[in-house]
Design an enzyme around this catalytic site. Structure first.
Site, PDB file in Angstrom:
ATOM      1  CD  GLU A 118      -1.609   5.014   4.290  1.00  0.00           C
ATOM      2  OE1 GLU A 118      -1.002   6.062   5.088  1.00  0.00           O
ATOM      3  OE2 GLU A 118      -1.831   3.949   4.753  1.00  0.00           O
ATOM      4  CB  CYS A 174      -8.857  -5.113  -3.260  1.00  0.00           C
ATOM      5  SG  CYS A 174      -7.834  -3.494  -2.592  1.00  0.00           S
ATOM      6  CG  ASN A 222      -0.117  -0.127   2.471  1.00  0.00           C
ATOM      7  OD1 ASN A 222       0.752  -0.331   2.699  1.00  0.00           O
ATOM      8  ND2 ASN A 222      -1.001   0.605   3.366  1.00  0.00           N
ATOM      9  CB  CYS A 246      -4.878  -1.663  -1.184  1.00  0.00           C
ATOM     10  SG  CYS A 246      -6.842  -0.996  -0.516  1.00  0.00           S
ATOM     11  CB  CYS A 248     -10.470  -3.268   1.104  1.00  0.00           C
ATOM     12  SG  CYS A 248     -10.438  -2.512  -0.351  1.00  0.00           S
ATOM     13  CD  GLU A 252      -5.587  -6.458  -0.829  1.00  0.00           C
ATOM     14  OE1 GLU A 252      -4.479  -5.009  -0.392  1.00  0.00           O
ATOM     15  OE2 GLU A 252      -6.038  -6.721   0.340  1.00  0.00           O
TER      16      GLU A 252
HETATM   17  N1  THU Z   1      -5.387  -1.853   2.732  1.00  0.00           N
HETATM   18  C1  THU Z   1      -5.238  -1.682   2.018  1.00  0.00           C
HETATM   19  O1  THU Z   1      -3.827  -2.021   1.140  1.00  0.00           O
HETATM   20  N2  THU Z   1      -5.401  -3.425   1.374  1.00  0.00           N
HETATM   21  C2  THU Z   1      -6.433  -3.441   1.894  1.00  0.00           C
HETATM   22  O2  THU Z   1      -8.149  -4.616   1.758  1.00  0.00           O
HETATM   23  C3  THU Z   1      -7.338  -2.500   3.672  1.00  0.00           C
HETATM   24  C4  THU Z   1      -6.526  -1.611   3.408  1.00  0.00           C
HETATM   25  C5  THU Z   1      -4.221  -0.105   2.842  1.00  0.00           C
HETATM   26  C6  THU Z   1      -5.048   1.415   2.527  1.00  0.00           C
HETATM   27  C7  THU Z   1      -4.302   2.082   4.158  1.00  0.00           C
HETATM   28  O3  THU Z   1      -3.094   2.333   3.144  1.00  0.00           O
HETATM   29  C8  THU Z   1      -3.605   1.345   5.112  1.00  0.00           C
HETATM   30  O4  THU Z   1      -4.112   0.467   4.460  1.00  0.00           O
HETATM   31  C9  THU Z   1      -4.903   1.280   6.297  1.00  0.00           C
HETATM   32  O5  THU Z   1      -6.811   1.817   5.655  1.00  0.00           O
END
Ligand code: THU
Length: 128
Positions: free
Chosen positions: A44, A89, A42, A53, A86, A55
């Protein structure tokens, strides 16, 4: 590739996570139909909604490298056991898998690697 190895790669790539805002690191590793493996973490942004994300980063890499279909994905977070994808994804996985019934989502529960089908995680999925 064995699912334990795929998980090991997800663990490795989670170390590259750029997550200064949530402090929630995630790594994902996709097994494509070709047998090749693609990893993503991930990353940000100070404009929070732009965060990507792990994935979708891994799937994007597979597609950019010419893959058409994916077979499995391993997901790891050092912050949480059983780090499931999530909802967004799950829908993106659905777009690129052959069948929800045969696509495997692999998560880590303590020392154990657990496998769920996409059909279990995303029942009645949407397609055009
Ligand atoms: N995140 C993912 O990388 N994958 C997921 O399936 C759930 C959330 C990341 C997004 C964000 O950078 C952090 O986790 C918190 O939500």
């Amino acid at each position: 590739m064995k699912y334990e190895e795929l998980m090991q790669k997800a663990i490795e790539v989670s170390k590259n996570s750029y997550s200064p805002y949530s402090k929630f690191a995630v790594g994902a590793c996709v097994l494509a139909e070709s047998g090749e493996v693609y990893c993503g973490c991930n990353f940000e942004n100070s404009s929070f909604g732009l965060s990507i994300c792990a994935e979708r980063n891994a799937i994007g890499s597979a597609i950019a490298n010419g893959e058409k279909k994916i077979k499995a994905i391993a997901i790891y977070s050092p912050n949480q056991d059983n780090c499931f994808p999530c909802g967004a994804c799950r829908q993106v996985i659905h777009e690129f898998c052959e069948s929800d019934d045969t696509f495997d989502v692999i998560v880590k529960d303590g020392d154990e690697v657990k496998v769920y089908t996409l059909a279990f995680l995303l029942p009645e999925s949407f397609s055009l």
